[in-house]
Structure formats: structure tokens, C-alpha cells
Design a protein around this motif. Structure first.
Motif, mmCIF file in Angstrom:
data_model
loop_
_atom_site.group_PDB
_atom_site.id
_atom_site.type_symbol
_atom_site.label_atom_id
_atom_site.label_comp_id
_atom_site.label_asym_id
_atom_site.label_seq_id
_atom_site.Cartn_x
_atom_site.Cartn_y
_atom_site.Cartn_z
ATOM 1 N N LYS A 1 -34.134 52.885 -86.549
ATOM 2 C CA LYS A 1 -34.788 54.024 -87.192
ATOM 3 C C LYS A 1 -33.909 54.596 -88.307
ATOM 4 C CE LYS A 1 -37.108 58.407 -86.164
ATOM 5 N NZ LYS A 1 -36.731 59.027 -87.403
ATOM 6 N N ALA A 2 -32.619 54.696 -88.058
ATOM 7 C CA ALA A 2 -31.695 55.225 -89.066
ATOM 8 C C ALA A 2 -31.652 54.305 -90.287
ATOM 9 C CB ALA A 2 -30.297 55.386 -88.469
ATOM 10 N N MET A 3 -31.679 53.004 -90.052
ATOM 11 C CA MET A 3 -31.660 52.063 -91.169
ATOM 12 C C MET A 3 -32.974 52.127 -91.952
ATOM 13 S SD MET A 3 -29.622 48.862 -89.478
ATOM 14 C CE MET A 3 -29.449 47.925 -90.979
ATOM 15 N N GLU B 1 -24.105 53.760 -89.246
ATOM 16 C CA GLU B 1 -22.724 53.364 -88.956
ATOM 17 C C GLU B 1 -22.261 53.948 -87.619
ATOM 18 O OE1 GLU B 1 -20.616 51.218 -90.491
ATOM 19 O OE2 GLU B 1 -22.372 50.710 -91.707
ATOM 20 N N TYR B 2 -22.631 55.200 -87.371
ATOM 21 C CA TYR B 2 -22.279 55.844 -86.103
ATOM 22 C C TYR B 2 -22.859 55.056 -84.926
ATOM 23 C CZ TYR B 2 -22.685 59.033 -82.170
ATOM 24 O OH TYR B 2 -22.654 59.570 -80.910
ATOM 25 N N TYR B 3 -24.150 54.703 -85.037
ATOM 26 C CA TYR B 3 -24.787 53.973 -83.946
ATOM 27 C C TYR B 3 -24.170 52.590 -83.761
ATOM 28 C CZ TYR B 3 -28.289 57.613 -83.400
ATOM 29 O OH TYR B 3 -28.913 58.803 -83.159
ATOM 30 N N LYS B 4 -23.773 51.933 -84.849
ATOM 31 C CA LYS B 4 -23.119 50.627 -84.732
ATOM 32 C C LYS B 4 -21.820 50.751 -83.942
ATOM 33 C CE LYS B 4 -24.909 48.608 -88.991
ATOM 34 N NZ LYS B 4 -24.571 48.160 -90.352
ATOM 35 N N LYS B 5 -21.050 51.789 -84.251
ATOM 36 C CA LYS B 5 -19.784 52.002 -83.537
ATOM 37 C C LYS B 5 -20.039 52.306 -82.064
ATOM 38 C CE LYS B 5 -17.169 53.660 -87.495
ATOM 39 N NZ LYS B 5 -16.519 54.807 -88.128
ATOM 40 N N GLU B 6 -21.050 53.123 -81.800
ATOM 41 C CA GLU B 6 -21.380 53.462 -80.410
ATOM 42 C C GLU B 6 -21.816 52.223 -79.630
ATOM 43 O OE1 GLU B 6 -21.473 56.454 -78.429
ATOM 44 O OE2 GLU B 6 -20.016 56.916 -79.987
ATOM 45 N N ILE B 7 -22.639 51.382 -80.254
ATOM 46 C CA ILE B 7 -23.103 50.162 -79.596
ATOM 47 C C ILE B 7 -21.908 49.259 -79.278
ATOM 48 C CG2 ILE B 7 -24.413 48.032 -79.938
ATOM 49 C CD1 ILE B 7 -26.444 49.785 -81.555
ATOM 50 N N ASP B 8 -21.013 49.103 -80.239
ATOM 51 C CA ASP B 8 -19.824 48.275 -80.009
ATOM 52 C C ASP B 8 -18.983 48.819 -78.856
ATOM 53 O OD1 ASP B 8 -20.513 46.536 -82.030
ATOM 54 O OD2 ASP B 8 -19.208 47.485 -83.526
ATOM 55 N N HIS C 1 -29.574 53.087 -78.268
ATOM 56 C CA HIS C 1 -28.831 53.202 -79.523
ATOM 57 C C HIS C 1 -29.296 52.160 -80.544
ATOM 58 C CE1 HIS C 1 -26.261 56.053 -77.511
ATOM 59 N NE2 HIS C 1 -25.596 56.251 -78.642
ATOM 60 N N GLU C 2 -29.707 50.977 -80.067
ATOM 61 C CA GLU C 2 -30.222 49.967 -80.988
ATOM 62 C C GLU C 2 -31.525 50.439 -81.626
ATOM 63 O OE1 GLU C 2 -30.340 46.517 -78.459
ATOM 64 O OE2 GLU C 2 -28.331 45.880 -79.082
ATOM 65 N N ASP D 1 -32.953 54.947 -94.241
ATOM 66 C CA ASP D 1 -31.832 54.867 -95.194
ATOM 67 C C ASP D 1 -30.745 55.896 -94.926
ATOM 68 O OD1 ASP D 1 -32.809 52.672 -96.580
ATOM 69 O OD2 ASP D 1 -34.010 53.910 -97.932
ATOM 70 N N ASN D 2 -30.507 56.184 -93.659
ATOM 71 C CA ASN D 2 -29.440 57.100 -93.272
ATOM 72 C C ASN D 2 -28.224 56.250 -92.882
ATOM 73 O OD1 ASN D 2 -27.818 59.111 -92.284
ATOM 74 N ND2 ASN D 2 -29.468 60.168 -91.223
ATOM 75 N N ILE D 3 -27.446 55.886 -93.875
ATOM 76 C CA ILE D 3 -26.336 54.939 -93.697
ATOM 77 C C ILE D 3 -25.264 55.486 -92.753
ATOM 78 C CG2 ILE D 3 -24.504 53.693 -94.900
ATOM 79 C CD1 ILE D 3 -26.439 53.715 -97.348
ATOM 80 N N GLU D 4 -24.932 56.765 -92.904
ATOM 81 C CA GLU D 4 -23.876 57.345 -92.062
ATOM 82 C C GLU D 4 -24.264 57.326 -90.587
ATOM 83 O OE1 GLU D 4 -23.717 61.101 -93.939
ATOM 84 O OE2 GLU D 4 -22.581 60.354 -95.648
ATOM 85 N N LEU D 5 -25.510 57.679 -90.316
ATOM 86 C CA LEU D 5 -25.978 57.680 -88.929
ATOM 87 C C LEU D 5 -26.031 56.249 -88.393
ATOM 88 C CD1 LEU D 5 -26.925 59.567 -86.695
ATOM 89 C CD2 LEU D 5 -29.263 59.291 -87.536
#
Length: 63
Positions: free
Chosen positions: A28-30, A39-46, A22-23, A33-37
């Protein structure tokens, strides 16, 4: 009891792999510039880190 410890250890290793995956996807998402994706990965990592900490706590407690 031994089976539970073994299962907890296996779960911790699995969560480590998922966190790393996920990291990589987050980077790759950052980059794309896919901000929504991102954010999703940040939540999943947490969430996965929280699950891992819980499994480690249970293992330390005695399985």
C-alpha cells in the motif's frame, strides 16, 4: 521444556502474521508512493524474519 517449545511455536506463528501484515502495508505504501514508509516496512519485515529464523533455530535445537 514443553512450555518453551510451545511458546516458541506460538511466537513463530505470531511473527508470520506480523510479516504478512507488514507486507500488505508495504504494498500500500509503495502504491501511494510513500517511499519513507515503504523503507520502514522493509526494515521491519527484515527484522521480523530474522527474529523468526532465530526462534526456528532455537526450536530445532531442542527448545
Amino acid at each position: 521444556m514443553a512450555n518453551r517449545k510451545k511458546r516458541l511455536k506460538k511466537g513463530i506463528v505470531s511473527l508470520d502474521k506480523q510479516i504478512k501484515l507488514h507486507e500488505e502495508k508495504l504494498e500500500k505504501a509503495m502504491k501511494d508512493d510513500n517511499i519513507e514508509l515503504a523503507e520502514y516496512y522493509k526494515k521491519e519485515i527484515d527484522a521480523k524474519r530474522k527474529d523468526k529464523e532465530e526462534k526456528e533455530r532455537l526450536l530445532k535445537k531442542g527448545g
